[in-house]
Design a protein around this motif. Structure first.
Motif, mmCIF file in Angstrom:
data_model
loop_
_atom_site.group_PDB
_atom_site.id
_atom_site.type_symbol
_atom_site.label_atom_id
_atom_site.label_comp_id
_atom_site.label_asym_id
_atom_site.label_seq_id
_atom_site.Cartn_x
_atom_site.Cartn_y
_atom_site.Cartn_z
ATOM 1 N N ARG A 84 66.153 -33.522 74.348
ATOM 2 C CA ARG A 84 66.022 -34.419 75.487
ATOM 3 C C ARG A 84 65.776 -35.858 75.023
ATOM 4 N NH1 ARG A 84 62.050 -34.976 79.980
ATOM 5 N NH2 ARG A 84 63.408 -35.407 81.735
ATOM 6 N N ILE B 154 62.167 -20.105 79.208
ATOM 7 C CA ILE B 154 62.971 -21.295 78.886
ATOM 8 C C ILE B 154 63.436 -22.002 80.162
ATOM 9 C CG2 ILE B 154 65.212 -21.995 77.882
ATOM 10 C CD1 ILE B 154 62.864 -21.735 75.867
ATOM 11 N N HIS B 155 63.758 -21.200 81.158
ATOM 12 C CA HIS B 155 64.133 -21.784 82.444
ATOM 13 C C HIS B 155 62.972 -22.620 82.993
ATOM 14 C CE1 HIS B 155 66.157 -21.150 86.622
ATOM 15 N NE2 HIS B 155 66.072 -22.404 86.259
ATOM 16 N N LEU C 65 64.044 -28.165 72.685
ATOM 17 C CA LEU C 65 64.564 -28.714 73.949
ATOM 18 C C LEU C 65 63.997 -30.104 74.209
ATOM 19 C CD1 LEU C 65 64.706 -25.744 76.500
ATOM 20 C CD2 LEU C 65 66.575 -26.888 75.340
ATOM 21 N N PHE D 244 60.479 -30.176 83.260
ATOM 22 C CA PHE D 244 60.892 -31.574 83.085
ATOM 23 C C PHE D 244 61.213 -32.201 84.443
ATOM 24 C CE2 PHE D 244 62.619 -29.989 78.803
ATOM 25 C CZ PHE D 244 61.533 -30.477 78.095
ATOM 26 N N GLU D 245 61.495 -31.362 85.434
ATOM 27 C CA GLU D 245 61.929 -31.855 86.742
ATOM 28 C C GLU D 245 60.797 -31.901 87.763
ATOM 29 O OE1 GLU D 245 64.952 -32.919 86.527
ATOM 30 O OE2 GLU D 245 65.096 -31.924 84.577
ATOM 31 N N SER E 41 62.518 -25.930 81.208
ATOM 32 C CA SER E 41 63.473 -26.914 81.708
ATOM 33 C C SER E 41 63.033 -27.430 83.073
ATOM 34 C CB SER E 41 64.860 -26.277 81.786
ATOM 35 O OG SER E 41 65.809 -27.204 82.189
ATOM 36 N N GLU E 42 62.571 -26.511 83.916
ATOM 37 C CA GLU E 42 62.105 -26.880 85.252
ATOM 38 C C GLU E 42 60.907 -27.824 85.163
ATOM 39 O OE1 GLU E 42 61.608 -23.175 87.347
ATOM 40 O OE2 GLU E 42 61.679 -24.272 89.247
#
Lengths: 101, 199
Positions: A56, A16-17, A52, A23-24, A20-21
């Motif tokens: 977003r 999950i981390h 997620l 997306f960056e 999220s990463e």
């Protein structure tokens, strides 16, 4: 099997981390491969990843639309204060101009 | 708005700008989460705008131009908050970054199914955001993020700034950004789940 798990080294938490990463920044091919592998074996994470992305999109919409509820309106007092501040700012430069002539 | 106001060109300009006040206010409120601060930002924006109205080329709409000014004011506000951490009016946000993640076990497996209660997110975001209940819940959850997470999250997700810009405005290291955004998203997800918004 142990070797595979060591190679994968991806728990739900790190998956999950990494989502999220993602997306960056662009994930490396190896990171993507590990993500895909974990996604295949964990249905909870699969759904969570989708949630997620939905969250977003929703937050992004929140920033672009505005509801018209009374709680989200300027108070009468604030409007008067702003009107006064605008008048004052108009008077300020005008007064300066007069004194410069 | 009386006739006397429109007779005076200055008053007419003022009223024309003030007509966008509520839109600007909602825009600011969604980002700073505090009425007083949002009102101050709107005031700064309109005062700046009236002084620079002659610069307005009319290429974009007046509202778009005003929001552009407001965006700069919001970024300045965040920069100021970053430089003056002691002067922040909100005492209700605790600034712990949530090192503990109760939603995972020590082995990094989900402690409980994280998807329960989030079925509401299924569907077209444009339709979903129109639902007042969901919108309010989402806004409340964002407002209750710890200060640092709130700032970073708003700049990245609502303002849609590039990662480097977010780090510059929020005063954080580039390598911390992904972790902070991750924590903010997880906190938000958990908060929405707790609220259990009805479909």
């Amino acid at each position: 099997m142990i070797l595979f798990e060591q190679w994968l080294d991806l728990t739900c938490r790190s998956f999950i981390h990494r989502v999220s990463e993602g997306f960056e920044r662009t994930l490396s091919p190896l990171e993507k491969l590990k993500q895909t592998t974990h996604r295949l074996i964990c249905s909870v994470c699969r759904v969570q990843e989708r949630r997620l992305a939905q969250l977003r999109a929703l937050v992004s919409m929140l920033g672009k639309t505005s509801p018209d509820t009374p709680a989200e309106q300027l108070s009468t007092h604030a409007v008067e204060r702003i009107r006064e501040a605008m008048s004052q700012s108009l008077r300020g430069p005008a007064a300066d101009e007069t004194s410069n002539r | 708005m009386g006739e006397s106001k429109s007779e005076n060109p200055e008053s007419a300009r003022q009223e024309e700008l003030l007509a966008h006040g509520n839109v600007l206010f909602r825009y600011a409120l969604a980002r700073v989460g505090q009425r007083q601060t949002a009102e101050d930002l709107v005031q700064d924006t309109l005062v700046t705008a009236i002084g620079k109205l002659h610069d307005f080329a009319g290429v974009s709409s007046l509202r778009t131009w005003l929001i552009g000014i407001l965006r700069h004011k919001i970024l300045d506000h965040y920069r100021w908050r970053q430089r003056h951490p002691g002067d922040q009016p909100s005492a209700d946000h605790d600034d712990s970054l949530g090192e503990n993640e109760p939603w995972f076990t020590a082995q990094g497996v989900w402690a409980a199914n994280p998807n329960i209660g989030l079925e509401i997110l299924e569907g077209d975001p444009i339709d979903l955001i129109e639902r007042t209940q969901l919108r309010t819940a989402l806004q409340l959850c964002i407002d209750h993020l710890p200060k640092t997470l709130h700032r970073v999250f708003v700049l990245r997700e609502l303002e849609e700034l590039e990662p480097d810009q977010v780090c510059d405005v929020a005063g954080i290291a580039r390598e911390s950004l992904a972790v902070l955004i991750y924590r903010a998203r997880q906190s938000l997800r958990a908060c929405l789940q707790k609220k259990r918004v009805e479909t």
